[in-house]
Design a protein around this motif. Structure first.
Motif, short mmCIF file in Angstrom:
data_model
loop_
_atom_site.label_atom_id
_atom_site.label_comp_id
_atom_site.label_asym_id
_atom_site.label_seq_id
_atom_site.Cartn_x
_atom_site.Cartn_y
_atom_site.Cartn_z
N HIS A 1 8.45 -10.90 -7.84
CA HIS A 1 7.51 -10.08 -7.06
C HIS A 1 7.58 -8.65 -7.57
O HIS A 1 8.29 -7.81 -7.02
N PRO A 2 6.85 -8.36 -8.64
CA PRO A 2 6.93 -7.02 -9.23
C PRO A 2 6.21 -5.98 -8.39
O PRO A 2 5.60 -6.28 -7.36
N PHE A 3 6.28 -4.74 -8.84
CA PHE A 3 5.56 -3.63 -8.22
C PHE A 3 4.09 -4.03 -8.03
O PHE A 3 3.51 -4.65 -8.92
N PRO B 1 7.29 -1.67 -2.11
CA PRO B 1 6.78 -0.62 -1.23
C PRO B 1 5.75 -1.14 -0.22
O PRO B 1 5.67 -0.61 0.89
N MET B 2 4.99 -2.17 -0.57
CA MET B 2 4.06 -2.76 0.38
C MET B 2 4.82 -3.37 1.56
O MET B 2 4.39 -3.25 2.72
N ASP B 3 5.96 -4.01 1.29
CA ASP B 3 6.77 -4.59 2.36
C ASP B 3 7.28 -3.51 3.30
O ASP B 3 7.28 -3.69 4.53
N ASP C 1 3.41 -4.65 -16.00
CA ASP C 1 2.27 -4.02 -16.67
C ASP C 1 1.89 -2.65 -16.10
O ASP C 1 0.94 -2.03 -16.57
N GLU C 2 2.61 -2.19 -15.08
CA GLU C 2 2.29 -0.90 -14.47
C GLU C 2 2.85 0.24 -15.33
O GLU C 2 3.97 0.17 -15.82
N ALA D 1 5.28 4.43 -8.29
CA ALA D 1 6.56 3.90 -8.76
C ALA D 1 7.52 5.00 -9.17
O ALA D 1 8.73 4.88 -8.97
N SER D 2 6.99 6.07 -9.74
CA SER D 2 7.79 7.22 -10.18
C SER D 2 7.33 8.45 -9.40
O SER D 2 6.44 9.19 -9.86
#
Length: 360
Positions: free
Chosen positions: A173-175, A179-181, A271-272, A279-280
């Motif tokens: 379960h990548p980015f 943060p959605m959770d 791929d982000e 993410a950063s």
């Protein structure tokens, strides 16, 4: 020396942590803490930390090599990561031994895990602070026994209930799954009657990226934001562009190196782009964010991230303050010590300062 060479050298010097940190200290946005002990005790502490750092570093590099060998075989890779997670969570694969306090049990723990039954209606009626905590695990590991022990000590020190978040893990379960959770869990608290003035977000290491990513999602959804955010040794730059990533990787000051950080970031982002603000967060616009307290060590791999977050906050009107220790340990709060107690005491003051009790 030509004017061009002089300007280039000046630019390099001004980008180093020292001068930038001095400016933050002059603005009262950064404060250095020192634990006063004898020279013998200080020397012994630093020697033990160097040995611990080298042991952890070797173990992590060894595990990284094993993981890379399994990368071309899906079934073997899935089995390997499942075994690693099980051992990490149970304590069987801790890099160094730790002992779970006997008092830390479901009956008397002042924290609970998010997968347990929620009692948010009680929080709404009690009108007391609740802390949603995200433990770092490089985005790929669940909270370890040592982290749960630390969260228990943290909850006792600040006299708040701490909810230890469970989120989906990379690489399955990548980015932006994590943060959605967290954003969904926060919105659940609001929908069930908790006031944002009673909610704080907290995290350590990689958890900081998740917390600040969720904060931006909430901001886009125009949700009311929490009262404040507490970050321990935050990892906020997955591009690894800070000087501390280089200097700490080639020394014995940190148990972590750029190789292990890059590996975790690759599994999480896939791929982000590494500079994605979600993410950063060092690349994010901090306008409208709640107050942020950062605790770290000047020997930490992510030390530059803390400095950049405070610099950005100063420019964009966000109250970001750094307290940093001369501790030789990464994430110093993970071990019970005088510095850890001092750190939790400062967090308690931060919560009392920004918690705004009122009618539920």
């Amino acid at each position: 020396m030509s004017q061009t060479e002089f300007t280039a050298n000046s630019d390099i010097l001004s980008s180093l942590p020292g001068p930038r940190l001095a400016l933050l200290e002059a603005s009262d946005l950064a404060r250095r803490y020192r634990i006063e002990t004898s020279l013998l005790a200080t020397g012994l502490e630093r020697l033990l930390a160097r040995v611990e750092n080298r042991v952890i570093e070797r173990i992590l590099i060894s595990r990284l090599k094993t993981a890379l060998k399994q990368a071309d075989h899906l079934e073997a890779a899935e089995l390997h990561i499942a075994q690693m997670r099980g051992g990490y969570e149970s304590g069987a694969l801790e890099t160094l031994p730790s002992f779970l306090p006997q008092r830390l049990s479901p009956r008397n723990a002042k924290y609970r895990e998010s997968k347990e039954h929620s009692d948010t209606h009680r929080h709404a009626s009690d009108n007391r602070p609740v802390i949603l905590y995200v433990a770092g695990g490089g985005f790929i590991m669940p909270p370890s026994r040592k982290q749960k022990s630390m969260v228990q000590r943290f909850a006792e020190a600040v006299n708040c209930e701490v909810v230890l978040m469970q989120h989906r893990l990379a690489p399955e379960h990548p980015f932006p799954a994590a943060p959605m959770d967290l954003a969904a869990r926060y919105m659940m608290l609001l929908d069930e009657g908790c006031r944002p003035e009673n909610i704080f977000l907290a995290a350590d290491t990689a958890g900081a990226s998740i917390v600040l990513g969720a904060l931006q999602m909430l901001q886009v959804e125009q949700r009311r934001l929490p009262a404040g955010i507490v970050l321990f040794s935050p990892w906020c730059d997955l591009s690894l562009s800070g000087w501390s990533y280089i200097t700490r990787s080639v020394s014995s000051q940190s148990p972590f190196r750029m190789e292990t950080a890059a590996f975790c970031a690759r599994l999480y982002l896939q791929d982000e782009p590494v500079t994605s603000p979600l993410a950063s967060p060092v690349f994010a616009d901090q306008s409208g964010w709640p107050p942020i307290l950062i605790h770290t060590s000047e020997n930490d791999l992510h030390f530059d991230d803390a400095i950049r977050m405070a610099e950005n906050g100063q420019k964009q009107g966000c109250d970001v303050r750094i307290n940093y220790w001369d501790s030789p340990r990464h994430h110093l709060e993970r071990l019970s010590s005088e510095a850890a107690a001092q750190s939790f005491g400062e967090v308690n003051s931060f919560i009392n300062r920004h918690w705004r009790p009122g009618a539920a």
